[in-house]
Design a protein around this motif. Structure first.
Motif, mmCIF file in Angstrom:
data_model
loop_
_atom_site.group_PDB
_atom_site.id
_atom_site.type_symbol
_atom_site.label_atom_id
_atom_site.label_comp_id
_atom_site.label_asym_id
_atom_site.label_seq_id
_atom_site.Cartn_x
_atom_site.Cartn_y
_atom_site.Cartn_z
ATOM 1 N N GLY A 107 26.386 61.074 74.701
ATOM 2 C CA GLY A 107 26.315 59.739 75.144
ATOM 3 C C GLY A 107 27.698 59.662 76.098
ATOM 4 N N GLY A 108 27.921 58.456 76.156
ATOM 5 C CA GLY A 108 29.234 58.124 76.597
ATOM 6 C C GLY A 108 29.212 58.328 78.458
ATOM 7 N N VAL A 109 30.552 58.509 78.839
ATOM 8 C CA VAL A 109 30.597 58.858 80.238
ATOM 9 C C VAL A 109 30.129 60.212 80.424
ATOM 10 C CG1 VAL A 109 32.049 59.106 82.083
ATOM 11 C CG2 VAL A 109 32.347 57.372 80.553
ATOM 12 N N PHE A 110 30.384 61.232 79.469
ATOM 13 C CA PHE A 110 30.162 62.543 79.474
ATOM 14 C C PHE A 110 28.847 62.761 79.505
ATOM 15 C CE2 PHE A 110 29.624 66.926 78.087
ATOM 16 C CZ PHE A 110 30.484 67.562 78.896
ATOM 17 N N GLY A 111 27.978 62.148 78.407
ATOM 18 C CA GLY A 111 26.507 62.492 78.489
ATOM 19 C C GLY A 111 25.843 61.849 79.626
ATOM 20 N N VAL A 112 25.945 60.538 79.831
ATOM 21 C CA VAL A 112 25.367 59.777 80.849
ATOM 22 C C VAL A 112 25.689 60.290 82.291
ATOM 23 C CG1 VAL A 112 24.832 57.640 81.732
ATOM 24 C CG2 VAL A 112 25.141 57.870 79.218
ATOM 25 N N PHE A 113 26.736 60.665 82.832
ATOM 26 C CA PHE A 113 27.077 60.954 84.136
ATOM 27 C C PHE A 113 27.326 62.266 84.346
ATOM 28 C CE2 PHE A 113 28.184 56.499 83.392
ATOM 29 C CZ PHE A 113 27.230 55.759 84.483
#
Length: 298
Positions: free
Chosen positions: A129-135
């Protein structure tokens, strides 16, 4: 020889002539038989597996292609519909209160909390999740696929990730289920479905489609299960939330698989051909020619 002796020999000839004339007349009067239009009609029955085997290879490929699109499309739609129905049941049951198995599962994991489990769960939280997981994860995956000359695979992966995230946010805002009270991380609004698990399921199915190898599918399934365990361990979701996320993520990837089926398959076959050619060239380069030709004379 008398006429009486000749008469018995003439009668069979006359009978044969009469029979021949009757047969000719019957053939003229009978309606002309129509030629069968297909091989299945010529065999005297409808289309059967034997008749399918006799089809032209192009027709067989087209039929297999239609079937290949239909199966993931239907499976994906059913999965998404099941997730929506599960959400309706959850909200209709005492306004989103957890099921009995939700509470039992949460109690077991809360009792198992410790330093090792915390490290694992927080790592999975940042990974999915977060910026790492989503982008970061989708972009890096797409770049790797482009480097491997799999542009259709990269496009499919990005579109599937976007579709999965959009479906999750739609259902979150539609149902608005409250999260567990004993939560260890900061999360957005809505407990159902789990966005982390949906993202993991989408990655597992999409990579499995692009690289259809058994160990890839097994690794993707294990990653999705571990993500579901970590989310319930952290108290971010109920177990039923993770089931909904699994259905949404896998369903979105399956539906888009049906959309991208033809270019993905062409690209996969072209990639296999390139790899085979490269391996053959490498093998040929390591072949040492004989020092002198063998004697062929007997």
């Amino acid at each position: 020889m008398t006429d009486r002796d000749e008469e018995p020999t003439r009668r069979p000839a006359d009978a044969l002539d009469t029979s021949a004339r009757d047969v000719d007349a019957a053939e003229v009067d009978a309606p002309e038989a129509e030629a069968p239009d297909t091989e299945a009609e010529a065999a005297g029955h409808d289309e059967t597996p034997a008749a399918v085997d006799d089809l032209h290879p192009v027709q067989r490929e087209a039929r297999a292609r239609r079937l290949g699109r239909r199966v993931p499309l239907v499976a994906g739609i059913v999965a998404v519909v099941m997730a929506a129905l599960l959400g309706l049941v959850i909200m209709a049951r005492f306004d989103g209160l957890p099921f009995e198995f939700d509470e039992e599962w949460a109690e077991e994991l809360f009792e198992a909390r410790g330093p090792v489990g915390d490290i694992f769960a927080f790592f999975m939280n940042d990974l999915g999740g977060g910026v790492f997981g989503v982008f970061v994860v989708p972009i890096v995956t797409a770049v790797v696929l482009l480097i491997c000359r799999r542009p259709w695979g990269a496009l499919y992966f990005i579109v599937a990730s976007i579709a999965s995230a959009g479906a999750v946010q739609l259902l979150k805002n539609l149902f608005g289920r409250a999260r567990p009270e004993d939560i260890l991380v900061h999360s957005d609004f809505g407990s159902f479905p789990s966005g982390h698990v949906a993202n993991a399921a989408t990655i597992a199915v999409a990579i499995g489609v692009i690289v259809p190898i058994v160990w890839v599918w097994i690794s993707g399934a294990a990653y999705t299960v571990l993500m579901a365990v970590s989310r319930t361990y952290l108290g971010a979701h109920w177990l039923s939330d993770t089931l909904g996320g699994l259905l949404v993520g896998a369903g979105a990837a399956l539906v888009l698989w049906a959309v991208f089926a033809t270019p993905l398959e062409r690209e996969r076959l072209a990639w296999i051909a390139r790899v085979s050619k490269r391996n053959a060239e490498r093998a040929q380069a390591h072949v040492t020619p004989p020092a002198r030709p063998r004697d062929t004379a007997a």
